[in-house]
Design a protein around this motif. Structure first.
Motif, PDB file in Angstrom:
ATOM      1  N   PRO A 175       2.239  -4.979 -19.345  1.00 43.59           N
ATOM      2  CA  PRO A 175       2.713  -3.616 -19.119  1.00 43.59           C
ATOM      3  C   PRO A 175       1.645  -2.675 -18.581  1.00 43.59           C
ATOM      4  N   GLY A 176       0.373  -2.928 -18.886  1.00 44.47           N
ATOM      5  CA  GLY A 176      -0.688  -2.043 -18.435  1.00 44.47           C
ATOM      6  C   GLY A 176      -1.291  -2.445 -17.103  1.00 44.47           C
ATOM      7  N   ALA A 177      -0.847  -3.564 -16.525  1.00 34.93           N
ATOM      8  CA  ALA A 177      -1.412  -4.033 -15.264  1.00 34.93           C
ATOM      9  C   ALA A 177      -0.941  -3.165 -14.113  1.00 34.93           C
ATOM     10  N   GLN A 178      -1.825  -2.878 -13.182  1.00 38.06           N
ATOM     11  CA  GLN A 178      -1.513  -2.065 -12.013  1.00 38.06           C
ATOM     12  C   GLN A 178      -1.585  -2.936 -10.769  1.00 38.06           C
ATOM     13  N   PRO A 179      -0.534  -2.972  -9.939  1.00 39.63           N
ATOM     14  CA  PRO A 179      -0.635  -3.678  -8.664  1.00 39.63           C
ATOM     15  C   PRO A 179      -1.655  -3.001  -7.762  1.00 39.63           C
ATOM     16  N   ALA A 180      -2.248  -3.782  -6.866  1.00 39.91           N
ATOM     17  CA  ALA A 180      -3.244  -3.242  -5.945  1.00 39.91           C
ATOM     18  C   ALA A 180      -2.651  -2.091  -5.138  1.00 39.91           C
ATOM     19  N   GLY A 181      -3.403  -1.010  -5.008  1.00 42.54           N
ATOM     20  CA  GLY A 181      -2.973   0.118  -4.199  1.00 42.54           C
ATOM     21  C   GLY A 181      -2.058   1.101  -4.908  1.00 42.54           C
ATOM     22  N   THR A 182      -1.719   0.840  -6.159  1.00 36.94           N
ATOM     23  CA  THR A 182      -0.853   1.751  -6.897  1.00 36.94           C
ATOM     24  C   THR A 182      -1.683   2.922  -7.417  1.00 36.94           C
ATOM     25  N   PRO A 183      -1.232   4.148  -7.205  1.00 38.16           N
ATOM     26  CA  PRO A 183      -2.016   5.306  -7.635  1.00 38.16           C
ATOM     27  C   PRO A 183      -2.000   5.469  -9.140  1.00 38.16           C
ATOM     28  N   PHE A 184      -3.104   5.154  -9.791  1.00 40.46           N
ATOM     29  CA  PHE A 184      -3.170   5.288 -11.237  1.00 40.46           C
ATOM     30  C   PHE A 184      -3.552   6.707 -11.611  1.00 40.46           C
ATOM     31  N   GLY A 185      -4.629   7.200 -11.033  1.00 41.33           N
ATOM     32  CA  GLY A 185      -5.093   8.537 -11.353  1.00 41.33           C
ATOM     33  C   GLY A 185      -4.553   9.600 -10.420  1.00 41.33           C
ATOM     34  N   GLY A 186      -3.830   9.203  -9.429  1.00 44.04           N
ATOM     35  CA  GLY A 186      -3.258  10.154  -8.482  1.00 44.04           C
ATOM     36  C   GLY A 186      -3.814   9.959  -7.088  1.00 44.04           C
ATOM     37  N   GLY A 187      -3.057  10.394  -6.128  1.00 41.54           N
ATOM     38  CA  GLY A 187      -3.463  10.281  -4.730  1.00 41.54           C
ATOM     39  C   GLY A 187      -2.650  11.240  -3.891  1.00 41.54           C
TER      40      GLY A 187
END
Length: 89
Positions: free
Chosen positions: A8-20
């Motif tokens: 559940p905590g994994a982020q796909p490459a290029g996904t904005p975690f902190g914002g963009g």
């Protein structure tokens, strides 16, 4: 079992975690009623399309905007992440 961790905590490459910063293009020129649905975005009207620009959008905010676009029956043309200060160099 080996392999990469995808939970559940994994982020796909290029996904904005902190914002963009994002540029979202929809077909046609949005009228005042539609533009008011996107008050948190900068709106640029072009001859055949409307460009919505959002600064500092996280994943939840981006998906919320995309849901609004779909709910209003607008045709999505493109979603593009804009390069940040470090990426532009």
């Amino acid at each position: 079992m080996g392999g990469s961790h995808t939970g559940p905590g994994a982020q796909p490459a290029g996904t904005p975690f902190g914002g963009g910063d994002f540029e979202i293009r929809v077909r046609g020129r949005l009228g005042d009623a539609f533009r008011s649905a996107f008050g948190e975005l900068t709106i640029v009207l072009r001859p055949a399309e409307t460009v919505l620009v959002g600064a500092g959008l996280d994943q939840a905010a981006l998906y919320g905007i995309l849901d609004r676009i779909q709910g209003l029956g607008l045709e999505l043309l493109e979603v593009r992440r804009l390069p940040g200060p470090r990426e532009a160099r």
